[in-house]
Design a protein around this motif. Sequence first.
Motif, PDB file in Angstrom:
ATOM      1  N   ALA A   1     -12.441 -15.952-117.844  1.00 30.83           N
ATOM      2  CA  ALA A   1     -13.030 -14.561-117.448  1.00 30.83           C
ATOM      3  C   ALA A   1     -12.442 -13.820-116.538  1.00 30.83           C
ATOM      4  O   ALA A   1     -11.995 -14.357-115.402  1.00 30.83           O
ATOM      5  CB  ALA A   1     -14.412 -15.086-116.869  1.00 30.83           C
ATOM      6  N   LEU A   2     -12.310 -12.581-116.677  1.00 28.57           N
ATOM      7  CA  LEU A   2     -11.391 -11.477-115.909  1.00 28.57           C
ATOM      8  C   LEU A   2     -12.307 -10.830-114.959  1.00 28.57           C
ATOM      9  O   LEU A   2     -12.039 -10.428-113.922  1.00 28.57           O
ATOM     10  CB  LEU A   2     -10.530 -10.953-116.891  1.00 28.57           C
ATOM     11  CG  LEU A   2      -9.590 -11.426-117.527  1.00 28.57           C
ATOM     12  CD1 LEU A   2      -8.622 -10.609-118.488  1.00 28.57           C
ATOM     13  CD2 LEU A   2      -8.551 -12.282-116.833  1.00 28.57           C
ATOM     14  N   ALA A   3     -13.366 -10.402-115.547  1.00 27.52           N
ATOM     15  CA  ALA A   3     -14.325  -9.411-114.941  1.00 27.52           C
ATOM     16  C   ALA A   3     -15.796  -9.803-115.117  1.00 27.52           C
ATOM     17  O   ALA A   3     -16.103 -10.064-116.507  1.00 27.52           O
ATOM     18  CB  ALA A   3     -13.876  -7.978-115.122  1.00 27.52           C
ATOM     19  N   TYR A   4     -16.720  -9.608-114.429  1.00 25.69           N
ATOM     20  CA  TYR A   4     -18.137  -9.416-114.574  1.00 25.69           C
ATOM     21  C   TYR A   4     -18.633  -8.234-114.364  1.00 25.69           C
ATOM     22  O   TYR A   4     -18.610  -7.671-113.016  1.00 25.69           O
ATOM     23  CB  TYR A   4     -18.595 -10.587-113.869  1.00 25.69           C
ATOM     24  CG  TYR A   4     -18.569 -11.959-114.108  1.00 25.69           C
ATOM     25  CD1 TYR A   4     -19.345 -12.861-115.047  1.00 25.69           C
ATOM     26  CD2 TYR A   4     -17.285 -12.719-113.768  1.00 25.69           C
ATOM     27  CE1 TYR A   4     -19.150 -14.214-115.356  1.00 25.69           C
ATOM     28  CE2 TYR A   4     -17.103 -13.946-114.539  1.00 25.69           C
ATOM     29  CZ  TYR A   4     -17.815 -14.801-115.136  1.00 25.69           C
ATOM     30  OH  TYR A   4     -17.755 -15.916-115.166  1.00 25.69           O
ATOM     31  N   VAL A   5     -19.244  -7.433-115.299  1.00 29.43           N
ATOM     32  CA  VAL A   5     -20.065  -6.295-115.032  1.00 29.43           C
ATOM     33  C   VAL A   5     -21.258  -6.226-114.996  1.00 29.43           C
ATOM     34  O   VAL A   5     -21.805  -6.397-116.380  1.00 29.43           O
ATOM     35  CB  VAL A   5     -19.200  -5.186-115.940  1.00 29.43           C
ATOM     36  CG1 VAL A   5     -19.742  -3.673-115.630  1.00 29.43           C
ATOM     37  CG2 VAL A   5     -17.670  -5.268-115.885  1.00 29.43           C
ATOM     38  N   TYR A   6     -22.028  -6.502-113.936  1.00 32.45           N
ATOM     39  CA  TYR A   6     -23.607  -6.420-113.963  1.00 32.45           C
ATOM     40  C   TYR A   6     -24.222  -5.171-114.078  1.00 32.45           C
ATOM     41  O   TYR A   6     -23.981  -4.089-113.828  1.00 32.45           O
ATOM     42  CB  TYR A   6     -23.807  -7.051-112.633  1.00 32.45           C
ATOM     43  CG  TYR A   6     -23.531  -8.563-112.479  1.00 32.45           C
ATOM     44  CD1 TYR A   6     -24.257  -9.486-112.827  1.00 32.45           C
ATOM     45  CD2 TYR A   6     -22.306  -8.905-111.853  1.00 32.45           C
ATOM     46  CE1 TYR A   6     -23.849 -10.948-112.811  1.00 32.45           C
ATOM     47  CE2 TYR A   6     -21.666 -10.062-111.694  1.00 32.45           C
ATOM     48  CZ  TYR A   6     -22.531 -11.203-112.233  1.00 32.45           C
ATOM     49  OH  TYR A   6     -22.275 -12.475-112.232  1.00 32.45           O
ATOM     50  N   PHE A   7     -25.495  -5.465-114.793  1.00 35.24           N
ATOM     51  CA  PHE A   7     -26.473  -4.356-114.925  1.00 35.24           C
ATOM     52  C   PHE A   7     -27.775  -4.784-115.074  1.00 35.24           C
ATOM     53  O   PHE A   7     -28.276  -5.721-114.755  1.00 35.24           O
ATOM     54  CB  PHE A   7     -26.183  -3.595-116.449  1.00 35.24           C
ATOM     55  CG  PHE A   7     -26.463  -4.578-117.369  1.00 35.24           C
ATOM     56  CD1 PHE A   7     -27.680  -4.775-118.000  1.00 35.24           C
ATOM     57  CD2 PHE A   7     -25.463  -5.348-117.832  1.00 35.24           C
ATOM     58  CE1 PHE A   7     -27.987  -5.560-119.153  1.00 35.24           C
ATOM     59  CE2 PHE A   7     -25.576  -6.172-119.053  1.00 35.24           C
ATOM     60  CZ  PHE A   7     -26.896  -6.456-119.735  1.00 35.24           C
ATOM     61  N   GLU A   8     -28.741  -3.629-114.802  1.00 35.01           N
ATOM     62  CA  GLU A   8     -30.130  -3.898-114.754  1.00 35.01           C
ATOM     63  C   GLU A   8     -30.918  -2.707-115.643  1.00 35.01           C
ATOM     64  O   GLU A   8     -30.481  -1.728-115.525  1.00 35.01           O
ATOM     65  CB  GLU A   8     -30.611  -3.784-113.326  1.00 35.01           C
ATOM     66  CG  GLU A   8     -31.977  -3.873-113.083  1.00 35.01           C
ATOM     67  CD  GLU A   8     -32.495  -5.361-113.580  1.00 35.01           C
ATOM     68  OE1 GLU A   8     -33.493  -5.280-114.518  1.00 35.01           O
ATOM     69  OE2 GLU A   8     -32.110  -6.248-113.063  1.00 35.01           O
ATOM     70  N   ASP A   9     -31.654  -3.322-116.638  1.00 32.94           N
ATOM     71  CA  ASP A   9     -32.490  -2.422-117.489  1.00 32.94           C
ATOM     72  C   ASP A   9     -33.490  -1.650-116.776  1.00 32.94           C
ATOM     73  O   ASP A   9     -34.065  -0.634-116.961  1.00 32.94           O
ATOM     74  CB  ASP A   9     -32.815  -3.120-118.827  1.00 32.94           C
ATOM     75  CG  ASP A   9     -31.597  -3.228-119.575  1.00 32.94           C
ATOM     76  OD1 ASP A   9     -30.635  -2.464-119.512  1.00 32.94           O
ATOM     77  OD2 ASP A   9     -31.670  -4.221-120.426  1.00 32.94           O
ATOM     78  N   GLU A  10     -34.378  -2.548-115.739  1.00 33.56           N
ATOM     79  CA  GLU A  10     -35.432  -1.997-115.288  1.00 33.56           C
ATOM     80  C   GLU A  10     -35.145  -1.081-114.091  1.00 33.56           C
ATOM     81  O   GLU A  10     -34.661  -1.494-113.127  1.00 33.56           O
ATOM     82  CB  GLU A  10     -36.322  -3.305-114.610  1.00 33.56           C
ATOM     83  CG  GLU A  10     -37.600  -2.896-114.024  1.00 33.56           C
ATOM     84  CD  GLU A  10     -38.276  -4.147-113.389  1.00 33.56           C
ATOM     85  OE1 GLU A  10     -38.957  -3.891-112.239  1.00 33.56           O
ATOM     86  OE2 GLU A  10     -38.174  -5.272-113.791  1.00 33.56           O
ATOM     87  N   PRO A  11     -35.602   0.222-114.338  1.00 34.11           N
ATOM     88  CA  PRO A  11     -35.438   1.148-113.637  1.00 34.11           C
ATOM     89  C   PRO A  11     -35.655   1.193-112.119  1.00 34.11           C
ATOM     90  O   PRO A  11     -34.569   1.398-111.224  1.00 34.11           O
ATOM     91  CB  PRO A  11     -36.100   2.537-113.945  1.00 34.11           C
ATOM     92  CG  PRO A  11     -36.615   2.217-115.229  1.00 34.11           C
ATOM     93  CD  PRO A  11     -36.701   0.640-115.302  1.00 34.11           C
TER      94      PRO A  11
END
Length: 81
Positions: free
Chosen positions: A39-49
């Motif tokens: 694993a080289l990178a983790y790019v986090y996100f969130e769908d709930e505004p």
Amino acid sequence: MPETTRIAGPCPARRFPPPWTVEEHNDACFIVKDATGQALAYVYFEDEPGRQTAAKLLTRNEARRMAVNFAKLPVLLQREG
């Protein structure tokens, strides 16, 4: 002031061999991995505004685009070299 390290001479062999791939994990992040599965990178996100704004996280689409572009780096660097 932080120390900097200078590397003299030719670049060492690639440590993270291409191709790099992108996997989505638990509807929370995209993971960029090299050919060995490292694993080289983790790019986090969130769908709930509401949570996205409060935590200042990326949207799923923004995170996906960033991960995909990050995974293209070996190809782009090979063109320059």
